[in-house]
Motif scaffolding. Structure first.
Motif, PDB file in Angstrom:
ATOM      1  N   LEU A  45       0.848  -1.188   0.000  1.00  0.00           N
ATOM      2  CA  LEU A  45       0.000   0.000   0.000  1.00  0.00           C
ATOM      3  C   LEU A  45       0.886   1.241   0.000  1.00  0.00           C
ATOM      4  O   LEU A  45       1.695   1.430   0.910  1.00  0.00           O
ATOM      5  CB  LEU A  45      -0.913  -0.012   1.225  1.00  0.00           C
ATOM      6  N   LEU A  46       0.734   2.066  -1.034  1.00  0.00           N
ATOM      7  CA  LEU A  46       1.544   3.275  -1.164  1.00  0.00           C
ATOM      8  C   LEU A  46       0.702   4.524  -0.975  1.00  0.00           C
ATOM      9  O   LEU A  46      -0.272   4.757  -1.696  1.00  0.00           O
ATOM     10  CB  LEU A  46       2.194   3.351  -2.552  1.00  0.00           C
ATOM     11  N   ASP A  47       1.097   5.324  -0.010  1.00  0.00           N
ATOM     12  CA  ASP A  47       0.548   6.663   0.181  1.00  0.00           C
ATOM     13  C   ASP A  47       1.413   7.568  -0.682  1.00  0.00           C
ATOM     14  O   ASP A  47       2.608   7.726  -0.430  1.00  0.00           O
ATOM     15  CB  ASP A  47       0.643   7.056   1.655  1.00  0.00           C
ATOM     16  N   VAL A  48       0.840   8.133  -1.723  1.00  0.00           N
ATOM     17  CA  VAL A  48       1.625   8.879  -2.699  1.00  0.00           C
ATOM     18  C   VAL A  48       1.615  10.392  -2.455  1.00  0.00           C
ATOM     19  O   VAL A  48       2.023  11.169  -3.308  1.00  0.00           O
ATOM     20  CB  VAL A  48       1.182   8.550  -4.145  1.00  0.00           C
ATOM     21  N   ARG A  49       1.188  10.789  -1.250  1.00  0.00           N
ATOM     22  CA  ARG A  49       1.182  12.210  -0.878  1.00  0.00           C
ATOM     23  C   ARG A  49       2.561  12.626  -0.374  1.00  0.00           C
ATOM     24  O   ARG A  49       3.480  11.819  -0.281  1.00  0.00           O
ATOM     25  CB  ARG A  49       0.122  12.471   0.190  1.00  0.00           C
ATOM     26  N   SER A  50       2.680  13.874   0.022  1.00  0.00           N
ATOM     27  CA  SER A  50       3.956  14.391   0.519  1.00  0.00           C
ATOM     28  C   SER A  50       4.305  13.766   1.869  1.00  0.00           C
ATOM     29  O   SER A  50       3.416  13.309   2.605  1.00  0.00           O
ATOM     30  CB  SER A  50       3.878  15.911   0.689  1.00  0.00           C
ATOM     31  N   PRO A  51       5.596  13.752   2.227  1.00  0.00           N
ATOM     32  CA  PRO A  51       5.995  13.232   3.537  1.00  0.00           C
ATOM     33  C   PRO A  51       5.313  13.958   4.706  1.00  0.00           C
ATOM     34  O   PRO A  51       4.950  13.321   5.697  1.00  0.00           O
ATOM     35  CB  PRO A  51       7.508  13.444   3.559  1.00  0.00           C
ATOM     36  N   ALA A  52       5.096  15.246   4.585  1.00  0.00           N
ATOM     37  CA  ALA A  52       4.453  15.994   5.668  1.00  0.00           C
ATOM     38  C   ALA A  52       3.002  15.553   5.860  1.00  0.00           C
ATOM     39  O   ALA A  52       2.542  15.368   6.997  1.00  0.00           O
ATOM     40  CB  ALA A  52       4.514  17.491   5.389  1.00  0.00           C
ATOM     41  N   PRO A  60      -2.671   2.942   8.402  1.00  0.00           N
ATOM     42  CA  PRO A  60      -1.676   2.112   9.074  1.00  0.00           C
ATOM     43  C   PRO A  60      -1.174   1.010   8.134  1.00  0.00           C
ATOM     44  O   PRO A  60      -1.954   0.343   7.465  1.00  0.00           O
ATOM     45  CB  PRO A  60      -2.444   1.506  10.248  1.00  0.00           C
ATOM     46  N   GLY A  61       0.138   0.868   8.045  1.00  0.00           N
ATOM     47  CA  GLY A  61       0.731  -0.137   7.176  1.00  0.00           C
ATOM     48  C   GLY A  61       1.147   0.389   5.820  1.00  0.00           C
ATOM     49  O   GLY A  61       1.808  -0.311   5.057  1.00  0.00           O
ATOM     50  N   ALA A  62       0.766   1.626   5.512  1.00  0.00           N
ATOM     51  CA  ALA A  62       1.133   2.216   4.223  1.00  0.00           C
ATOM     52  C   ALA A  62       2.590   2.661   4.235  1.00  0.00           C
ATOM     53  O   ALA A  62       3.160   2.980   5.282  1.00  0.00           O
ATOM     54  CB  ALA A  62       0.239   3.407   3.905  1.00  0.00           C
ATOM     55  N   ILE A  63       3.171   2.679   3.068  1.00  0.00           N
ATOM     56  CA  ILE A  63       4.510   3.213   2.852  1.00  0.00           C
ATOM     57  C   ILE A  63       4.359   4.530   2.112  1.00  0.00           C
ATOM     58  O   ILE A  63       3.585   4.621   1.157  1.00  0.00           O
ATOM     59  CB  ILE A  63       5.357   2.230   2.012  1.00  0.00           C
ATOM     60  N   ASN A  64       5.095   5.529   2.551  1.00  0.00           N
ATOM     61  CA  ASN A  64       5.033   6.820   1.871  1.00  0.00           C
ATOM     62  C   ASN A  64       6.019   6.855   0.719  1.00  0.00           C
ATOM     63  O   ASN A  64       7.217   6.669   0.903  1.00  0.00           O
ATOM     64  CB  ASN A  64       5.345   7.942   2.867  1.00  0.00           C
ATOM     65  N   LEU A  65       5.497   7.047  -0.485  1.00  0.00           N
ATOM     66  CA  LEU A  65       6.320   7.225  -1.670  1.00  0.00           C
ATOM     67  C   LEU A  65       5.574   8.196  -2.580  1.00  0.00           C
ATOM     68  O   LEU A  65       4.683   7.795  -3.336  1.00  0.00           O
ATOM     69  CB  LEU A  65       6.572   5.887  -2.377  1.00  0.00           C
ATOM     70  N   PRO A  66       5.902   9.491  -2.471  1.00  0.00           N
ATOM     71  CA  PRO A  66       5.214  10.475  -3.302  1.00  0.00           C
ATOM     72  C   PRO A  66       5.269  10.086  -4.778  1.00  0.00           C
ATOM     73  O   PRO A  66       6.285   9.557  -5.248  1.00  0.00           O
ATOM     74  CB  PRO A  66       6.004  11.761  -3.037  1.00  0.00           C
ATOM     75  N   HIS A  67       4.182  10.337  -5.486  1.00  0.00           N
ATOM     76  CA  HIS A  67       4.079   9.864  -6.869  1.00  0.00           C
ATOM     77  C   HIS A  67       5.229  10.334  -7.735  1.00  0.00           C
ATOM     78  O   HIS A  67       5.680   9.605  -8.608  1.00  0.00           O
ATOM     79  CB  HIS A  67       2.722  10.196  -7.492  1.00  0.00           C
ATOM     80  N   GLY A  68       5.767  11.498  -7.493  1.00  0.00           N
ATOM     81  CA  GLY A  68       6.878  12.006  -8.282  1.00  0.00           C
ATOM     82  C   GLY A  68       8.185  11.259  -8.054  1.00  0.00           C
ATOM     83  O   GLY A  68       9.122  11.387  -8.835  1.00  0.00           O
ATOM     84  N   LYS A  69       8.244  10.469  -6.990  1.00  0.00           N
ATOM     85  CA  LYS A  69       9.452   9.707  -6.680  1.00  0.00           C
ATOM     86  C   LYS A  69       9.331   8.231  -7.055  1.00  0.00           C
ATOM     87  O   LYS A  69      10.193   7.432  -6.706  1.00  0.00           O
ATOM     88  CB  LYS A  69       9.788   9.852  -5.195  1.00  0.00           C
ATOM     89  N   ILE A  70       8.265   7.882  -7.738  1.00  0.00           N
ATOM     90  CA  ILE A  70       8.103   6.494  -8.190  1.00  0.00           C
ATOM     91  C   ILE A  70       8.915   6.335  -9.473  1.00  0.00           C
ATOM     92  O   ILE A  70       8.477   6.716 -10.556  1.00  0.00           O
ATOM     93  CB  ILE A  70       6.621   6.138  -8.392  1.00  0.00           C
TER      94      ILE A  70
END
Length: 134
Positions: A45-52, A60-70
């Motif tokens: 599960l990818l949360d593609v929003r900003s780190p902030a 819960p359980g998501a990984i943060n990876l902003p869409h521009g960094k994929i």
């Protein structure tokens, strides 16, 4: 008298069935994601929003990876057949689609979590708060 609803006729049942069945190949919903996370998810599960924004509240359980960094180098940590599910703020945000497009362009299997965080909260599910991982 025709309304905007009936001005275009409904598709024949066989076409409607194919269309709606096909939609499940592209998206899933918050309830199904929640259930899968509770029982051992077979996707990332990818949360593609900003780190902030991720740090302020995420699934819960998501990984943060902003869409521009994929990019290919970031995705090398996962096998080529890993299914990714992207989400963003909600139906008013196209970040999940942007992330899904980038993943598909890299040849990765992907779906969108329909509703994003708005849908997640609407279902009554809680958010986690933590430092971003991207």
């Amino acid at each position: 008298m025709s309304t905007a609803v009936t001005a275009a006729p409904a598709a024949p049942s066989d076409e409607a069935k194919a269309h709606f069945a096909d939609a499940f190949r592209f998206e899933t919903d918050c309830w199904d994601v929640h259930e899968a996370l509770q029982n051992g998810a077979d996707f990332v599960l990818l949360d593609v929003r900003s780190p902030a924004l991720f740090a302020a509240g995420h699934v819960p359980g998501a990984i943060n990876l902003p869409h521009g960094k994929i990019v290919a180098s970031r995705m090398a940590d996962w096998s080529a057949d890993t299914l990714f599910v992207t989400y963003c703020a909600g139906p008013h945000c196209n970040g999940a689609a942007r992330g899904a497009l980038r993943l598909a362009s890299l040849g990765r299997p992907v779906k969108i979590m329909a509703g994003g965080l708005t849908g997640w909260r609407d279902e009554g599910f809680s958010l986690a708060e933590a430092s971003a991982s991207a």
